[in-house]
Design an enzyme around this catalytic site. Structure first.
Site, PDB file in Angstrom:
ATOM      1  N   THR A  26       0.825  -1.197   0.000  1.00  0.00           N
ATOM      2  CA  THR A  26       0.000   0.000   0.000  1.00  0.00           C
ATOM      3  C   THR A  26       0.864   1.253   0.000  1.00  0.00           C
ATOM      4  OG1 THR A  26      -1.938   1.039   1.004  1.00  0.00           O
ATOM      5  CG2 THR A  26      -0.374   0.053   2.539  1.00  0.00           C
TER       6      THR A  26
ATOM      7  N   LYS B 148       3.476   1.501  -3.764  1.00  0.00           N
ATOM      8  CA  LYS B 148       2.869   0.752  -4.871  1.00  0.00           C
ATOM      9  C   LYS B 148       3.673   0.812  -6.174  1.00  0.00           C
ATOM     10  CE  LYS B 148      -1.918   0.732  -3.308  1.00  0.00           C
ATOM     11  NZ  LYS B 148      -3.329   0.944  -3.662  1.00  0.00           N
TER      12      LYS B 148
HETATM   13  P1  NAP Z   1      -2.774  10.962  -4.865  1.00  0.00           P
HETATM   14  O1  NAP Z   1      -1.877  10.357  -5.882  1.00  0.00           O
HETATM   15  O2  NAP Z   1      -2.214  11.673  -3.694  1.00  0.00           O
HETATM   16  O3  NAP Z   1      -3.785  11.970  -5.666  1.00  0.00           O
HETATM   17  C1  NAP Z   1      -4.566  12.829  -4.998  1.00  0.00           C
HETATM   18  C2  NAP Z   1      -5.494  13.585  -5.979  1.00  0.00           C
HETATM   19  O4  NAP Z   1      -6.364  14.354  -5.185  1.00  0.00           O
HETATM   20  C3  NAP Z   1      -4.785  14.545  -6.916  1.00  0.00           C
HETATM   21  O5  NAP Z   1      -5.467  14.590  -8.137  1.00  0.00           O
HETATM   22  C4  NAP Z   1      -4.924  15.888  -6.180  1.00  0.00           C
HETATM   23  O6  NAP Z   1      -4.941  17.020  -7.029  1.00  0.00           O
HETATM   24  C5  NAP Z   1      -6.295  15.716  -5.566  1.00  0.00           C
HETATM   25  N1  NAP Z   1      -6.490  16.559  -4.397  1.00  0.00           N
HETATM   26  C6  NAP Z   1      -5.970  16.358  -3.152  1.00  0.00           C
HETATM   27  N2  NAP Z   1      -6.394  17.336  -2.332  1.00  0.00           N
HETATM   28  C7  NAP Z   1      -7.170  18.169  -3.063  1.00  0.00           C
HETATM   29  C8  NAP Z   1      -7.899  19.350  -2.772  1.00  0.00           C
HETATM   30  N3  NAP Z   1      -7.915  19.878  -1.543  1.00  0.00           N
HETATM   31  N4  NAP Z   1      -8.616  19.925  -3.759  1.00  0.00           N
HETATM   32  C9  NAP Z   1      -8.621  19.404  -5.011  1.00  0.00           C
HETATM   33  N5  NAP Z   1      -7.948  18.273  -5.344  1.00  0.00           N
HETATM   34  C10 NAP Z   1      -7.234  17.665  -4.390  1.00  0.00           C
HETATM   35  O7  NAP Z   1      -3.741   9.871  -4.241  1.00  0.00           O
HETATM   36  P2  NAP Z   1      -4.158   8.456  -4.840  1.00  0.00           P
HETATM   37  O8  NAP Z   1      -3.143   7.452  -4.439  1.00  0.00           O
HETATM   38  O9  NAP Z   1      -4.496   8.623  -6.267  1.00  0.00           O
HETATM   39  O10 NAP Z   1      -5.469   8.129  -3.983  1.00  0.00           O
HETATM   40  C11 NAP Z   1      -6.650   8.891  -4.106  1.00  0.00           C
HETATM   41  C12 NAP Z   1      -7.737   8.368  -3.176  1.00  0.00           C
HETATM   42  O11 NAP Z   1      -8.206   7.081  -3.624  1.00  0.00           O
HETATM   43  C13 NAP Z   1      -7.284   8.079  -1.739  1.00  0.00           C
HETATM   44  O12 NAP Z   1      -7.360   9.228  -0.960  1.00  0.00           O
HETATM   45  C14 NAP Z   1      -8.276   7.034  -1.259  1.00  0.00           C
HETATM   46  O13 NAP Z   1      -9.396   7.670  -0.676  1.00  0.00           O
HETATM   47  C15 NAP Z   1      -8.758   6.374  -2.527  1.00  0.00           C
HETATM   48  N6  NAP Z   1      -8.380   4.926  -2.578  1.00  0.00           N
HETATM   49  C16 NAP Z   1      -9.339   3.991  -2.325  1.00  0.00           C
HETATM   50  C17 NAP Z   1      -9.041   2.635  -2.374  1.00  0.00           C
HETATM   51  C18 NAP Z   1     -10.108   1.609  -2.073  1.00  0.00           C
HETATM   52  O14 NAP Z   1      -9.796   0.404  -2.014  1.00  0.00           O
HETATM   53  N7  NAP Z   1     -11.345   1.996  -1.906  1.00  0.00           N
HETATM   54  C19 NAP Z   1      -7.740   2.214  -2.701  1.00  0.00           C
HETATM   55  C20 NAP Z   1      -6.773   3.193  -2.960  1.00  0.00           C
HETATM   56  C21 NAP Z   1      -7.105   4.544  -2.896  1.00  0.00           C
HETATM   57  P3  NAP Z   1      -3.545  17.727  -7.500  1.00  0.00           P
HETATM   58  O15 NAP Z   1      -2.997  16.896  -8.606  1.00  0.00           O
HETATM   59  O16 NAP Z   1      -3.994  19.064  -7.970  1.00  0.00           O
HETATM   60  O17 NAP Z   1      -2.677  17.807  -6.293  1.00  0.00           O
END
Ligand code: NAP
Length: 283
Positions: A66, A70
């Site tokens: 995780t 990853k």
């Molecule tokens: P990440 O790479 O950190 O990407 C975060 C995204 O959120 C980016 O597009 C970022 O925009 C945006 N963001 C963050 N804060 C923001 C704000 N205040 N306003 C607007 N945009 C914002 O994260 P990730 O690894 O892709 O994961 C994303 C989410 O997926 C996790 O938080 C989790 O909830 C979910 N997830 C769920 C599972 C499941 O099994 N259900 C598994 C994995 C992940 P910028 O590019 O502009 O910074």
């Protein structure tokens, strides 16, 4: 009972303390009469290669990976599944002769969750909110499952463009990048399946939402928030208030675990047992 034959699986990450994966896998092990335990392993920064090597040396049957490892884990694998390679992220390592093979079960997990919730993808107009690692993988899944059009909306346009370029290079012109604040410019005669793939609204910031404007939600027929804590996010509430259906990310988590368990043990998990496991997660 743990004895000399017990096999170990686990989770490599940082942090790992709040994980629900032990609840999923230990329940599956007990219900499938498998002598297996699943434990979390907190891997300090910079030690992921040692962790993979150590897991193999200790005869672990398999591990999940995780945040934040990853992608970082990939160079230390013996083999990489083609889907995981395309996504650029691995969440499941399966023991093979001489090393681990890496898979991505997050996206097949989301697909199985959407099938279970009877949410179709083919031909749909999709909005992906966010352009991080998960959003990129969701865009690949949507393209793979023949979505009609995929809009990736992100606060930072550059990242949305990057996702579009990478996915379109493989699948043709299906992904369209947009600035998040430009959601009002979306074709207004369409209704969308929206997938919320940012961390906005996650516990403890449960009042936050990626777009607060109610008018936006009138265009959403189905909202999928990948967050599962809280079980109902503000995004989901806004979708429902405008008459749409809304789902959280708990089933995605469940099915990514089930697919990993099937890889490790060679057993097939029935939908009935999947449902029991879902209740065991307590979300
Ligand atoms: P990440 O790479 O950190 O990407 C975060 C995204 O959120 C980016 O597009 C970022 O925009 C945006 N963001 C963050 N804060 C923001 C704000 N205040 N306003 C607007 N945009 C914002 O994260 P990730 O690894 O892709 O994961 C994303 C989410 O997926 C996790 O938080 C989790 O909830 C979910 N997830 C769920 C599972 C499941 O099994 N259900 C598994 C994995 C992940 P910028 O590019 O502009 O910074």
């Amino acid at each position: 009972m743990i004895d000399g034959y017990t096999r170990t699986c686990g989770l490599l990450g940082n942090p790992v303390e709040h994980t629900l994966s032990p609840a999923i896998h230990n329940f599956l092990a007990s219900r499938t009469q498998t002598n297996l335990v699943y434990v979390p392993f907190h891997v300090p920064e910079g030690l992921v290669q040692d962790a993979v090597r150590g897991a193999y040396a200790l005869n672990l049957l398999g591990v999940n990976v995780t945040v934040p490892y990853k992608s970082e884990v990939i160079p230390f694998l013996k083999e990489l599944d083609p889907l995981a390679e395309r996504i650029g992220a691995v969440n499941t390592l399966v023991r093979t002769e001489g090393g681990f093979k890496g898979y991505n079960t997050d996206m097949p997990g989301l697909y199985r969750a959407m099938c279970s919730d009877q949410v179709p993808i083919a031909g749909e107009k999709i909005l992906i909110l966010g352009a991080g690692g998960v959003a990129r993988a969701v865009a690949i899944l949507m393209a793979e499952k023949k979505a009609g059009k995929i809009y990736v909306l992100n606060r930072t346009l550059e990242r949305a463009k990057q996702v579009a370029d990478e996915v379109n290079a493989f699948y043709g012109e299906v992904v369209f990048p947009m600035m998040l604040s430009d959601y009002g410019k979306l074709p207004s005669d369409e209704r969308y399946l929206a997938i919320q793939a940012t961390s906005v609204g996650m516990y403890p910031n449960v009042e936050d939402v990626i777009i607060g404007d109610e008018a936006f939600y009138q265009r959403i027929h189905t909202g999928y928030d990948l967050i599962f804590n809280p079980a109902e996010t503000r995004f989901m509430k806004l979708v429902k208030e405008q008459g749409g259906k809304a789902y959280n990310g708990a089933k995605m988590l469940l099915y990514q675990g089930i697919i990993a368990y099937e890889y490790w043990t060679g057993k097939t998990i029935s939908e009935e047992l999947a449902e029991q496991t879902y209740h065991e997660m307590g979300i």
